[in-house]
Scaffold this active site. Sequence first.
Site, PDB file in Angstrom:
ATOM      1  NE  ARG A 150      55.220  79.536  51.598  1.00 14.43           N
ATOM      2  CZ  ARG A 150      54.876  78.888  50.478  1.00 14.43           C
ATOM      3  NH1 ARG A 150      53.978  79.401  49.648  1.00 14.43           N
ATOM      4  NH2 ARG A 150      55.424  77.735  50.192  1.00 14.43           N
ATOM      5  CE1 TYR A 200      46.488  86.641  49.939  1.00 16.07           C
ATOM      6  CE2 TYR A 200      48.313  85.113  50.286  1.00 16.07           C
ATOM      7  CZ  TYR A 200      47.255  85.565  49.517  1.00 16.07           C
ATOM      8  OH  TYR A 200      46.953  84.956  48.326  1.00 16.07           O
ATOM      9  CD  GLN A 234      50.333  78.936  53.949  1.00 18.55           C
ATOM     10  OE1 GLN A 234      49.385  79.172  53.202  1.00 18.55           O
ATOM     11  NE2 GLN A 234      51.598  78.970  53.539  1.00 18.55           N
ATOM     12  CB  SER A 287      54.231  74.164  47.888  1.00 18.35           C
ATOM     13  OG  SER A 287      54.438  75.471  48.338  1.00 18.35           O
TER      14      SER A 287
END
Length: 788
Positions: A642, A594, A512, A419
């Site tokens: 995500r 975020y 990511q 992760s």
Amino acid sequence: MPGGHRTAGARRPERIAVIGGGPGGLYAAALLKRLDADRTVTVWERGAPEDTFGFGVVFSDETVGGIENADPAVYAAMREEFIRWEAIDIRHRDRLTRSGGHGFAALDRRRLLALLYERCRDLGVDVRVRTPAPSAARLALDHDLVVAADGAHSATRAAHADVFRPRLTTHGCRYIWLSADLPLDAFRFEILETPHGVMQAHAYPYRPGASTFVVEMAEDVWRRAGFDREAAEATATATTIAACEKLFARLLDGRALHANRSRWQPFTTVVNERWRHGRTVLLGDAAHTAHFSIGSGTKLAMEDALALAASLREQPDTETALAAYESERRPVVESTQRAALASLEWFERLGAYVDQPPTQFAFNLLTRSRRVTHGNLRLRDREFTDRVERGFGAPPGTPPMFTPFRLRGLTLRNRVVVSPMDMYVARDGLPGDFHLVHLGARALGGAGLVMTEMVCVSPHGRITPGCTGLWNGQQEAAWRRITDFVHQQGGMGGTGAGASGTGGTGTAIGLQLGHSGRKGSTRLMWDGIDQPLPDGNWPLVAPSPLPYREGVNQVPHALRADELAEIRDQFAAAAERGARAGFDLLELHCAHGYLLSSFLSPLTNHRTDRYGGDLAGRLRFPLEVLDAVRESWPSDRPLTVRISATDWAPGGATGDDAVAVARALAEHGADAVDVSTGQVVADERPAFGRSYQTPYADRIRNETGLPVIAVGAISSWDDVNSLLLAGRADLCALARPHLYDPHWTLHAAADQSYEGPGAPWPTPYLAGRRPAPTGRTDAPKPRLALDS
């Protein structure tokens, strides 16, 4: 108020009052009297002994063992009444699937009460039936201890709600508790697909020729079936009984259903912040409830009684004993309630699973609470789990986690993902030797996919000064060094600049991409998480001018349309650099509060323009970014997103929103959704626990058909195998376990005696693929004593 003229800390309670003559109250009274015959113990029960509701009660072998140790006389009486079985039967779409090796014991609730009444009388307990109890406050004036075992609708709890601070949650299914003249030899789940919707029966034997028969269905199904017309009735009518007999005619085979104070009701979960008030203590359903689908409330209440009696014996005074009782039982109960909630919610979503193949459906049902896993099912019934694995597509001898998985042009050799984990050690956004070693070590450790930390699309998009970026060519080159190393491990075949291929066996590496939004310009995690920098802060941006913590964090600037376009283009440019840097997969970070996540949540997006308002408006900017990134990212490489599937806060995003968001993401080119939760607002209240986020991934996968990555306190390879086989996830992402053990995946393979293409050891490490020998524990022992 409880307290009276006696001191709460009296060394040994001599006068004890028990409110409620259910199994928990009676068992507590019997144990307390048995441990001290000089005590005066009085039980008040407003009903008659035969007035109990329900039919059978179920016990685990563990609880039965505790009863045997605590009071052999009660155990011996119960043992004579027990019905035992070891199988669970699940009928789904005309297929009956049996799983064996489960140990259950049940008996008639009325017989259990009769046994406990008799035991209390034998011990000298004063049991006052058909006698309402005085209030706990009144009883506390002349008793050393008041045990409130007055059930889920506890008057004691209600009278002192300011102290106990109860929280009652009513859930979305209706159920009715019946019995059937049905000689079952297993616990039976009967699944019906009707014109009104999916219904189910939970049935189990409790005496020869008779079984408890609980009918349950979602609220909307219950209404469509017409059962709501009898909702006002105090007990079940002949119409309800006849309708249930007709619905479940195949299982009943002409046998009758019976009611006993039975009525349709939703299940209510009871949680209390405190279980004690002065010398009054809550026990059983007064303190907590757990959905019937994982066991019996009677079981929990009798375990409470045992722990309370033991604490009063072991501790020097009543106050310390009550604290010890609550301290001992609360973690056990909370764990049970988490499992019960997972089970309850699974049945609420039952309609999403009925299209699964019967064997997978059965496995999914059996593991719904996350307490039963692939590993212990395999020990109980190897033949059953072999069938589940074959249906999943696992080759013989291959654990499910080591089967490959394909997303677009990328085939992952196994289902394990490292992760994303922020490291906070970059300089000016540049990944260095630490990142090479950190990500390289996890690649050597066997995972199918290693994800970078959140890589920021601009200097002002960083969380901290230590965050990595991808806004210039120097960073692109540094990342290329890392991806090249990862791709050299395990013989990964490459296509184009990256390593995306259909037959490679090495580790893939994913990028990511994100922007910190209002959670930026903060200190390194170990210097003060989410705390603003002492100096050198940069301006923050967000959908609305709302700081993460009022009075602590900087108030962000609400983005204008031209600034939104600029950030969108920064994401697209970073995606192009990521492709050239050789990443195999790109993940867009729309979670954890975020920037893109804060557009999705109604708690953080208060805009009144086209980028705010309803969910469609709040989705608009994240989807614009997704479109731009998908266009910049190679078409043969997968793109995932995500999300935070819930904000864990009132008024925030919910699981329903998450399903809608996932559908929209798929329509705009997302290949999978990485399902996390929370971290959107500072005052969230997450329901932490093992695999606590996976139900959200499960729901998205089974309601949308979109592949999902499950994440959140998945800590064991058994959990990974269980989630995959049940169809709750396609990939499992683990963070902390990979910090503890970079070779977690290889060690999982060794633990399961697996050697194959899903987890190849690096050639230089082959000598270490077996655990190193330790001191012998099986050496012959010398004779040190003479036989007499």
